[in-house]
Design a protein around this motif. Structure first.
Motif, mmCIF file in Angstrom:
data_model
loop_
_atom_site.group_PDB
_atom_site.id
_atom_site.type_symbol
_atom_site.label_atom_id
_atom_site.label_comp_id
_atom_site.label_asym_id
_atom_site.label_seq_id
_atom_site.Cartn_x
_atom_site.Cartn_y
_atom_site.Cartn_z
ATOM 1 N N ARG A 96 5.860 3.582 -0.337
ATOM 2 C CA ARG A 96 5.123 2.331 -0.434
ATOM 3 C C ARG A 96 5.500 1.418 0.719
ATOM 4 N NH1 ARG A 96 4.923 -0.438 -6.219
ATOM 5 N NH2 ARG A 96 3.934 1.589 -6.583
ATOM 6 N N ARG A 107 0.830 -1.199 0.000
ATOM 7 C CA ARG A 107 0.000 0.000 0.000
ATOM 8 C C ARG A 107 0.863 1.247 0.000
ATOM 9 N NH1 ARG A 107 -2.556 -0.404 6.181
ATOM 10 N NH2 ARG A 107 -0.595 0.021 7.312
ATOM 11 N N TYR A 121 -4.018 0.427 -2.418
ATOM 12 C CA TYR A 121 -3.556 -0.941 -2.175
ATOM 13 C C TYR A 121 -3.268 -1.636 -3.509
ATOM 14 C CZ TYR A 121 -4.635 -0.654 2.760
ATOM 15 O OH TYR A 121 -4.632 -0.297 4.101
ATOM 16 N N TYR A 122 -2.100 -2.267 -3.569
ATOM 17 C CA TYR A 122 -1.648 -2.969 -4.765
ATOM 18 C C TYR A 122 -1.433 -4.445 -4.449
ATOM 19 C CZ TYR A 122 -0.280 1.774 -6.180
ATOM 20 O OH TYR A 122 -0.271 3.118 -6.482
ATOM 21 N N GLY A 135 -3.634 -0.299 -8.574
ATOM 22 C CA GLY A 135 -4.107 -0.214 -7.196
ATOM 23 C C GLY A 135 -5.595 0.058 -7.085
#
Length: 125
Positions: A44, A37, A93-94, A118
Motif C-alpha cells: 500500500r 492506493r 484507491y482507498y 476501495g
C-alpha cells in the motif's frame, strides 16, 4: 462510521478521473482525509492528504502536478482529481480519516483512525 470511495473505472493513459469519498457517522470538518492506493503485488502506498484547513500534503512524488484533493464539508465528501493518468497509477484507491487538524507526517502516513472500502482504477489502452 463509514467512508465510501467511488468513481473508479477504466481510463486510457492521459485521461482523467475524479474519485469521491463520502463519509458518514462522523463530522468531516474535524478530520484530515487521505487517499492511499495499492497496486497488484505491491505494498500500500500513501498518495496525498488534505488537512482540516485544506492544506495538502503529498506523500507520493509521482503524482505531484497530476493529482489534487479537495473537500466539501457540507456534502461530507472529499474528492481526488486525477489527471494525466499513467498505467502505473493502476491500483485500488482507498480513502481514510484521521481525527486531527493536520495530515499525518510522512513517517506516520498510514496512521488513520478510519478506513473505507476501495475503488478500482485501471489505466490502460
Amino acid at each position: 462510521v463509514q467512508l465510501q470511495a467511488s468513481g473508479g473505472g477504466l481510463v486510457q493513459p492521459g485521461g482523467s478521473l475524479r474519485l469521491s469519498c463520502a463519509v458518514s457517522g462522523f463530522t468531516l470538518d474535524y478530520h484530515a482525509i487521505g487517499w492511499l492506493r495499492q497496486a497488484p503485488g505491491k505494498e500500500r502506498e500513501a498518495v496525498l492528504c488534505i488537512s482540516r484547513e485544506d492544506s495538502i500534503t503529498y506523500y507520493a512524488d509521482s503524482v505531484k502536478g497530476r493529482f489534487t484533493i479537495s473537500r466539501d464539508n457540507a456534502k461530507n465528501t472529499v474528492y481526488l482529481q486525477m489527471d494525466s493518468l499513467k498505467p502505473e497509477d493502476t491500483a485500488v484507491y482507498y480513502c481514510a480519516a484521521d481525527y486531527s487538524l493536520f495530515c499525518p507526517s510522512y513517517y506516520s502516513r498510514y496512521e488513520y483512525d478510519y478506513w473505507g472500502q476501495g475503488t478500482q482504477v485501471t489505466v490502460s489502452s
